[in-house]
Design a protein around this motif. Structure first.
Motif, mmCIF file in Angstrom:
data_model
loop_
_atom_site.group_PDB
_atom_site.id
_atom_site.type_symbol
_atom_site.label_atom_id
_atom_site.label_comp_id
_atom_site.label_asym_id
_atom_site.label_seq_id
_atom_site.Cartn_x
_atom_site.Cartn_y
_atom_site.Cartn_z
ATOM 1 N N GLN A 249 -3.354 -141.995 6.950
ATOM 2 C CA GLN A 249 -2.547 -140.866 7.378
ATOM 3 C C GLN A 249 -2.941 -139.614 6.600
ATOM 4 O O GLN A 249 -2.888 -139.595 5.378
ATOM 5 C CB GLN A 249 -1.057 -141.144 7.144
ATOM 6 C CG GLN A 249 -0.508 -142.317 7.937
ATOM 7 C CD GLN A 249 0.959 -142.575 7.631
ATOM 8 O OE1 GLN A 249 1.350 -142.649 6.462
ATOM 9 N NE2 GLN A 249 1.772 -142.704 8.667
ATOM 10 N N MET A 250 -3.339 -138.570 7.311
ATOM 11 C CA MET A 250 -3.574 -137.267 6.700
ATOM 12 C C MET A 250 -2.333 -136.417 6.915
ATOM 13 O O MET A 250 -1.776 -136.398 8.023
ATOM 14 C CB MET A 250 -4.799 -136.590 7.309
ATOM 15 C CG MET A 250 -6.098 -137.302 7.023
ATOM 16 S SD MET A 250 -7.562 -136.361 7.536
ATOM 17 C CE MET A 250 -7.329 -136.309 9.312
ATOM 18 N N VAL A 251 -1.864 -135.725 5.870
ATOM 19 C CA VAL A 251 -0.604 -134.993 5.967
ATOM 20 C C VAL A 251 -0.729 -133.591 5.368
ATOM 21 O O VAL A 251 -1.512 -133.350 4.441
ATOM 22 C CB VAL A 251 0.548 -135.745 5.260
ATOM 23 C CG1 VAL A 251 0.760 -137.123 5.872
ATOM 24 C CG2 VAL A 251 0.291 -135.872 3.773
ATOM 25 N N PHE A 252 0.068 -132.687 5.914
ATOM 26 C CA PHE A 252 0.290 -131.355 5.352
ATOM 27 C C PHE A 252 1.795 -131.218 5.138
ATOM 28 O O PHE A 252 2.572 -131.407 6.076
ATOM 29 C CB PHE A 252 -0.214 -130.260 6.293
ATOM 30 C CG PHE A 252 -1.707 -130.238 6.460
ATOM 31 C CD1 PHE A 252 -2.496 -129.444 5.641
ATOM 32 C CD2 PHE A 252 -2.315 -131.019 7.436
ATOM 33 C CE1 PHE A 252 -3.873 -129.416 5.798
ATOM 34 C CE2 PHE A 252 -3.692 -131.001 7.589
ATOM 35 C CZ PHE A 252 -4.477 -130.194 6.769
ATOM 36 N N SER A 253 2.208 -130.873 3.902
ATOM 37 C CA SER A 253 3.625 -130.907 3.575
ATOM 38 C C SER A 253 3.994 -129.769 2.627
ATOM 39 O O SER A 253 3.124 -129.209 1.934
ATOM 40 C CB SER A 253 3.986 -132.244 2.933
ATOM 41 O OG SER A 253 5.351 -132.311 2.593
ATOM 42 N N ASN A 254 5.281 -129.447 2.599
ATOM 43 C CA ASN A 254 5.773 -128.516 1.570
ATOM 44 C C ASN A 254 6.314 -129.262 0.351
ATOM 45 O O ASN A 254 6.909 -128.660 -0.526
ATOM 46 C CB ASN A 254 6.827 -127.571 2.147
ATOM 47 C CG ASN A 254 8.099 -128.293 2.572
ATOM 48 O OD1 ASN A 254 8.092 -129.505 2.827
ATOM 49 N ND2 ASN A 254 9.194 -127.568 2.684
ATOM 50 N N SER A 255 6.095 -130.578 0.290
ATOM 51 C CA SER A 255 6.468 -131.393 -0.867
ATOM 52 C C SER A 255 5.218 -132.021 -1.455
ATOM 53 O O SER A 255 4.506 -132.762 -0.769
ATOM 54 C CB SER A 255 7.458 -132.485 -0.459
ATOM 55 O OG SER A 255 7.691 -133.380 -1.539
ATOM 56 N N ALA A 262 12.311 -137.284 -4.768
ATOM 57 C CA ALA A 262 11.742 -135.947 -4.912
ATOM 58 C C ALA A 262 11.403 -135.322 -3.565
ATOM 59 O O ALA A 262 11.564 -134.119 -3.371
ATOM 60 C CB ALA A 262 10.505 -136.002 -5.799
ATOM 61 N N VAL A 263 10.915 -136.131 -2.627
ATOM 62 C CA VAL A 263 10.610 -135.605 -1.298
ATOM 63 C C VAL A 263 11.850 -134.969 -0.691
ATOM 64 O O VAL A 263 11.809 -133.850 -0.153
ATOM 65 C CB VAL A 263 10.070 -136.719 -0.374
ATOM 66 C CG1 VAL A 263 10.070 -136.258 1.092
ATOM 67 C CG2 VAL A 263 8.662 -137.118 -0.784
ATOM 68 N N PHE A 264 12.982 -135.659 -0.786
ATOM 69 C CA PHE A 264 14.202 -135.173 -0.148
ATOM 70 C C PHE A 264 14.873 -134.029 -0.907
ATOM 71 O O PHE A 264 15.567 -133.213 -0.295
ATOM 72 C CB PHE A 264 15.197 -136.327 0.028
ATOM 73 C CG PHE A 264 14.809 -137.301 1.095
ATOM 74 C CD1 PHE A 264 14.625 -136.883 2.403
ATOM 75 C CD2 PHE A 264 14.631 -138.646 0.794
ATOM 76 C CE1 PHE A 264 14.264 -137.782 3.396
ATOM 77 C CE2 PHE A 264 14.265 -139.551 1.786
ATOM 78 C CZ PHE A 264 14.087 -139.110 3.087
ATOM 79 N N THR A 265 14.677 -133.954 -2.214
ATOM 80 C CA THR A 265 15.468 -132.987 -2.997
ATOM 81 C C THR A 265 14.645 -131.984 -3.789
ATOM 82 O O THR A 265 15.210 -131.004 -4.284
ATOM 83 C CB THR A 265 16.401 -133.723 -3.969
ATOM 84 O OG1 THR A 265 15.614 -134.493 -4.903
ATOM 85 C CG2 THR A 265 17.348 -134.663 -3.226
ATOM 86 N N ASN A 266 13.340 -132.199 -3.951
ATOM 87 C CA ASN A 266 12.555 -131.325 -4.823
ATOM 88 C C ASN A 266 11.312 -130.743 -4.160
ATOM 89 O O ASN A 266 10.308 -130.461 -4.835
ATOM 90 C CB ASN A 266 12.144 -132.075 -6.102
ATOM 91 C CG ASN A 266 13.332 -132.490 -6.937
ATOM 92 O OD1 ASN A 266 13.530 -133.672 -7.197
ATOM 93 N ND2 ASN A 266 14.149 -131.541 -7.347
#
Length: 286
Positions: A249-255, A262-266
């Motif tokens: 899986q290749m991803v682009f994220s703001n986390s 941390a994904v959900f809150t930071n």
């Protein structure tokens, strides 16, 4: 043996022909039950960052390796993020077809994360409309130091997430998931976040070809602090590539962090002119 004696009894009381019809009907009914259970809505154990409702099979081992590189928007200053990557490495074991346990190590805050994933219901064709899965995590933050927190106790290192996820496979090419998320931290930044946070998460998968699909997931904080803009709602776009024994899986994220808490809150990045992070998830099954 019970089936054999039942067959003999039917043979003597009703006759061979009637018994044969009953047996064929039973076999046909069993085949129908197998076909009624829908195939998994997602190919990967994650949609992008958020967990999917896919389960490991009993006895399967998954090796997990994930990277999130640094801020893409800094360009050559950090070689488009390659200079400061975060890494996750771990494993997942299918205890049964409905329960899996996992553990991983993250370079972010030197976190150890343990997980449990369990299936509560299957989507059934012309029957129950969704697959329901529960997911729990516990983080141990080993980067915390008594130099900064003189009264630090082991309990302060812990953080938890609880998730209830429901997905529906609408067709071979389209699947959707929605879920409720609860996050609890024993140690937190009270100027930017709450000790207990609640989110609504959603994600989907659109199949492009036999081995490619585009994925998207997002989580919205229900009780985010006002005037505390540091942490954002996580939004991630991904591409699934199936290559035989594993899903890449290749991803682009703001986390940039990858542990669920941390994904959900930071998540600190912004899609509208802020930091963005490129990376990948790789699951190898044994």
């Amino acid at each position: 043996m019970k089936k054999f004696f039942s067959f003999v009894l039917v043979l003597f009381t009703i006759g061979y022909a009637s018994a044969q019809d009953d047996l064929l009907n039973q076999l046909n009914a069993e085949k129908t039950d197998v076909k009624d259970k829908e195939k998994t809505a997602f190919k990967g154990l994650q949609i992008c960052n958020i967990q999917s409702t896919k389960m490991t099979a009993k006895g399967e081992w998954y090796m997990v390796i994930s990277h999130r590189f640094g801020n893409l928007t800094e360009g050559l200053d950090n070689f488009f993020g390659l200079d400061n990557a975060l890494t996750k490495i771990g494993g997942i074991y299918g205890v049964t077809d409905w329960l899996s346990l996992g553990a991983s190590r993250h370079t972010y805050n030197k976190i150890y994360e343990v997980t449990a994933k369990y299936k509560l219901a299957d989507q059934i064709t012309n029957g129950f409309p969704v697959t329901i899965v529960g997911y729990n995590t516990m983080d141990i933050n080993t980067a915390l130091s008594t130099d900064l927190y003189p009264n630090l106790q082991f309990n302060n290192r812990l953080a938890y997430s609880t998730q209830l996820l429901a997905s529906r496979k609408f067709s071979e090419g389209l699947s959707f998931e929605i879920g409720g998320v609860y996050v609890h931290k024993n140690l937190y930044d009270d100027a930017q976040e709450l000790k207990d946070q609640y989110l609504v998460a959603a994600g989907g998968r659109c199949k492009l070809s036999k081995r490619l699909s585009v994925n998207l997931d997002y989580a919205y904080k229900i009780n985010q602090l006002e005037n505390a803009p540091l942490f954002q709602n996580p939004l991630t776009l991904g591409l699934d590539i199936e290559t035989g024994g594993h899903v890449f899986q290749m991803v682009f994220s703001n986390s940039q962090p990858m542990n669920d808490v941390a994904v959900f809150t930071n998540a600190t990045g912004k899609w509208n002119g802020g930091s963005l992070y490129f990376g990948f998830n790789m699951y190898r099954v044994f």
